[in-house]
Write a protein that holds these residues in place. Structure first.
Motif, PDB file in Angstrom:
ATOM      1  N   PRO A 142       0.794  -1.233   0.000  1.00  0.00           N
ATOM      2  CA  PRO A 142       0.000   0.000   0.000  1.00  0.00           C
ATOM      3  C   PRO A 142       0.826   1.282   0.000  1.00  0.00           C
ATOM      4  N   LYS A 143       1.910   1.328   0.777  1.00  0.00           N
ATOM      5  CA  LYS A 143       2.721   2.547   0.831  1.00  0.00           C
ATOM      6  C   LYS A 143       3.401   2.819  -0.499  1.00  0.00           C
ATOM      7  N   ALA A 144       3.961   1.780  -1.128  1.00  0.00           N
ATOM      8  CA  ALA A 144       4.621   1.951  -2.421  1.00  0.00           C
ATOM      9  C   ALA A 144       3.625   2.333  -3.504  1.00  0.00           C
ATOM     10  N   LEU A 145       2.463   1.717  -3.507  1.00  0.00           N
ATOM     11  CA  LEU A 145       1.452   2.046  -4.516  1.00  0.00           C
ATOM     12  C   LEU A 145       1.008   3.503  -4.400  1.00  0.00           C
ATOM     13  N   ARG A 146       0.824   3.965  -3.168  1.00  0.00           N
ATOM     14  CA  ARG A 146       0.414   5.368  -2.996  1.00  0.00           C
ATOM     15  C   ARG A 146       1.522   6.308  -3.453  1.00  0.00           C
ATOM     16  N   ALA A 147       2.784   5.997  -3.129  1.00  0.00           N
ATOM     17  CA  ALA A 147       3.896   6.852  -3.537  1.00  0.00           C
ATOM     18  C   ALA A 147       4.057   6.885  -5.052  1.00  0.00           C
ATOM     19  N   ALA A 148       3.772   5.777  -5.721  1.00  0.00           N
ATOM     20  CA  ALA A 148       3.926   5.698  -7.175  1.00  0.00           C
ATOM     21  C   ALA A 148       2.810   6.421  -7.925  1.00  0.00           C
ATOM     22  N   MET A 149       1.696   6.671  -7.259  1.00  0.00           N
ATOM     23  CA  MET A 149       0.598   7.460  -7.852  1.00  0.00           C
ATOM     24  C   MET A 149       0.108   6.886  -9.181  1.00  0.00           C
ATOM     25  N   GLY A 150       0.022   5.568  -9.284  1.00  0.00           N
ATOM     26  CA  GLY A 150      -0.487   4.935 -10.498  1.00  0.00           C
ATOM     27  C   GLY A 150       0.580   4.504 -11.481  1.00  0.00           C
ATOM     28  N   SER A 151       1.833   4.948 -11.270  1.00  0.00           N
ATOM     29  CA  SER A 151       2.905   4.597 -12.213  1.00  0.00           C
ATOM     30  C   SER A 151       3.233   3.108 -12.197  1.00  0.00           C
ATOM     31  N   THR A 152       2.923   2.412 -11.115  1.00  0.00           N
ATOM     32  CA  THR A 152       3.187   0.973 -11.027  1.00  0.00           C
ATOM     33  C   THR A 152       2.503   0.218 -12.150  1.00  0.00           C
ATOM     34  N   PHE A 153       1.411   0.759 -12.672  1.00  0.00           N
ATOM     35  CA  PHE A 153       0.649   0.080 -13.712  1.00  0.00           C
ATOM     36  C   PHE A 153       1.176   0.387 -15.110  1.00  0.00           C
ATOM     37  N   ARG A 154       2.201   1.250 -15.187  1.00  0.00           N
ATOM     38  CA  ARG A 154       2.765   1.628 -16.486  1.00  0.00           C
ATOM     39  C   ARG A 154       4.256   1.326 -16.619  1.00  0.00           C
ATOM     40  N   VAL A 155       4.957   1.201 -15.507  1.00  0.00           N
ATOM     41  CA  VAL A 155       6.408   1.019 -15.530  1.00  0.00           C
ATOM     42  C   VAL A 155       6.746  -0.472 -15.405  1.00  0.00           C
ATOM     43  N   PRO A 156       7.518  -1.030 -16.328  1.00  0.00           N
ATOM     44  CA  PRO A 156       7.899  -2.439 -16.211  1.00  0.00           C
ATOM     45  C   PRO A 156       8.727  -2.695 -14.949  1.00  0.00           C
ATOM     46  N   LEU A 157       8.401  -3.777 -14.240  1.00  0.00           N
ATOM     47  CA  LEU A 157       9.139  -4.197 -13.056  1.00  0.00           C
ATOM     48  C   LEU A 157       9.802  -5.538 -13.346  1.00  0.00           C
ATOM     49  N   LEU A 158      11.036  -5.697 -12.903  1.00  0.00           N
ATOM     50  CA  LEU A 158      11.751  -6.938 -13.136  1.00  0.00           C
ATOM     51  C   LEU A 158      12.686  -7.229 -11.972  1.00  0.00           C
ATOM     52  N   ARG A 159      13.285  -8.414 -12.009  1.00  0.00           N
ATOM     53  CA  ARG A 159      14.238  -8.791 -10.970  1.00  0.00           C
ATOM     54  C   ARG A 159      15.577  -8.098 -11.198  1.00  0.00           C
ATOM     55  N   PHE A 160      16.311  -7.911 -10.120  1.00  0.00           N
ATOM     56  CA  PHE A 160      17.595  -7.211 -10.182  1.00  0.00           C
ATOM     57  C   PHE A 160      18.535  -7.869 -11.183  1.00  0.00           C
ATOM     58  N   ASP A 161      18.583  -9.188 -11.180  1.00  0.00           N
ATOM     59  CA  ASP A 161      19.521  -9.877 -12.068  1.00  0.00           C
ATOM     60  C   ASP A 161      19.084  -9.856 -13.531  1.00  0.00           C
ATOM     61  N   GLU A 162      17.890  -9.350 -13.804  1.00  0.00           N
ATOM     62  CA  GLU A 162      17.427  -9.214 -15.189  1.00  0.00           C
ATOM     63  C   GLU A 162      17.819  -7.867 -15.802  1.00  0.00           C
ATOM     64  N   ALA A 163      18.337  -6.955 -14.980  1.00  0.00           N
ATOM     65  CA  ALA A 163      18.686  -5.624 -15.487  1.00  0.00           C
ATOM     66  C   ALA A 163      19.863  -5.729 -16.452  1.00  0.00           C
ATOM     67  N   PRO A 164      19.737  -5.191 -17.656  1.00  0.00           N
ATOM     68  CA  PRO A 164      20.826  -5.301 -18.633  1.00  0.00           C
ATOM     69  C   PRO A 164      21.944  -4.295 -18.343  1.00  0.00           C
ATOM     70  N   GLY A 165      23.061  -4.493 -18.982  1.00  0.00           N
ATOM     71  CA  GLY A 165      24.161  -3.540 -18.871  1.00  0.00           C
ATOM     72  C   GLY A 165      24.097  -2.522 -20.000  1.00  0.00           C
ATOM     73  N   PRO A 166      25.003  -1.556 -19.996  1.00  0.00           N
ATOM     74  CA  PRO A 166      25.994  -1.313 -18.954  1.00  0.00           C
ATOM     75  C   PRO A 166      25.355  -0.750 -17.687  1.00  0.00           C
ATOM     76  N   ARG A 167      26.006  -1.018 -16.541  1.00  0.00           N
ATOM     77  CA  ARG A 167      25.502  -0.551 -15.251  1.00  0.00           C
ATOM     78  C   ARG A 167      26.408   0.551 -14.702  1.00  0.00           C
ATOM     79  N   ILE A 168      25.767   1.592 -14.201  1.00  0.00           N
ATOM     80  CA  ILE A 168      26.497   2.697 -13.572  1.00  0.00           C
ATOM     81  C   ILE A 168      25.982   2.841 -12.150  1.00  0.00           C
ATOM     82  N   ALA A 169      26.870   2.704 -11.172  1.00  0.00           N
ATOM     83  CA  ALA A 169      26.478   2.791  -9.765  1.00  0.00           C
ATOM     84  C   ALA A 169      26.524   4.243  -9.302  1.00  0.00           C
TER      85      ALA A 169
END
Length: 238
Positions: A142-169
């Motif tokens: 509930p807290k994350a959904l309220r903070a996202a203001m509906g964006s959760t339904f438009r932004v792709p979510l994936l697992r950390f190890d699925e993130a492609p490179g290059p990576r910048i920390a």
């Protein structure tokens, strides 16, 4: 109309207050007209929908919604003012994929409010996706959904190890200034919790480390602010 607290639909909504149940069942709850409307606009179909029997909302868009006695509806709410509509959605129906050329990879960002705000930034400054490691706040809580203001339904979510490179920390200190780093056609910005350093193996998998220069004696930025700056820097250059 539902008039019993032991109704199975009400029991399901209460069960989904717990993250473990959301993960086990693959379901989550959107509470309030704005969130439910955002989900429907994104094409999600509710598994269940409940509306306040005295103050029904969105009935024209939720033909299968069940009316609930007002006191019982209020008992389900996590909001200061009880919502007029609550809907249960399937996690599997949320967007996925890494087609966007930029994304945020979150390493143990515990606070669900920060997770939701970063998803909102990915929506506003994208298109972008968000990848989450174990230990991150639940984006469907509930807290994350309220903070996202509906964006959760438009932004792709994936697992950390699925993130492609290059990576910048993004690191608080010691990296090259963010304005100096070279950005290719694709980039993954790696973000972590504010009071913890990245593990050596996580940093070793990155192609660069950058720092956002700060004025005065400021120690660091909130992780959601840092993520927004990184996304803006990417968009600005393109």
């Amino acid at each position: 109309m539902i008039t019993s607290a032991s109704n199975p639909r009400l029991k399901l909504v209460r069960r989904l207050e717990a993250r473990a149940q959301r993960e086990r069942l693959g379901l989550f709850v959107a509470e309030g007209e704005d969130l439910v409307t955002a989900a429907l606009d994104a094409g999600l179909e509710p598994a269940e929908a409940l509306v306040d029997g005295e103050r029904p909302a969105l009935l024209e868009r939720l033909p299968g919604a069940e009316e609930v006695e007002s006191e019982l509806m209020a008992s389900l709410s996590t909001l200061p003012h009880p919502a007029r509509v609550v809907a249960v959605f399937r996690r599997a129906d949320l967007p996925a994929g890494t087609d966007a050329p930029v994304g945020l990879a979150l390493w143990r960002v515990h606070d669900p409010g920060n997770v939701g705000t970063l998803i909102r930034s990915a929506d506003a400054l994208g298109p972008a996706w968000v990848a989450l490691s174990a230990g991150c706040g639940d984006p469907t809580g509930p807290k994350a959904l309220r903070a996202a203001m509906g964006s959760t339904f438009r932004v792709p979510l994936l697992r950390f190890d699925e993130a492609p490179g290059p990576r910048i920390a993004l690191v608080a200190h010691g990296g090259m200034p963010i304005g100096d780093v070279e950005l290719g056609e694709r980039v993954t910005w790696l973000l972590g919790p504010e009071r913890e350093e990245f593990p050596d193996d996580v940093l070793a998998a990155c192609d660069a480390q950058v720092t956002i220069p700060l004025a005065g004696g400021a120690e660091s930025l909130n992780v959601s602010a840092a993520g927004a700056i990184a996304l803006y820097e990417t968009a600005r250059r393109r």
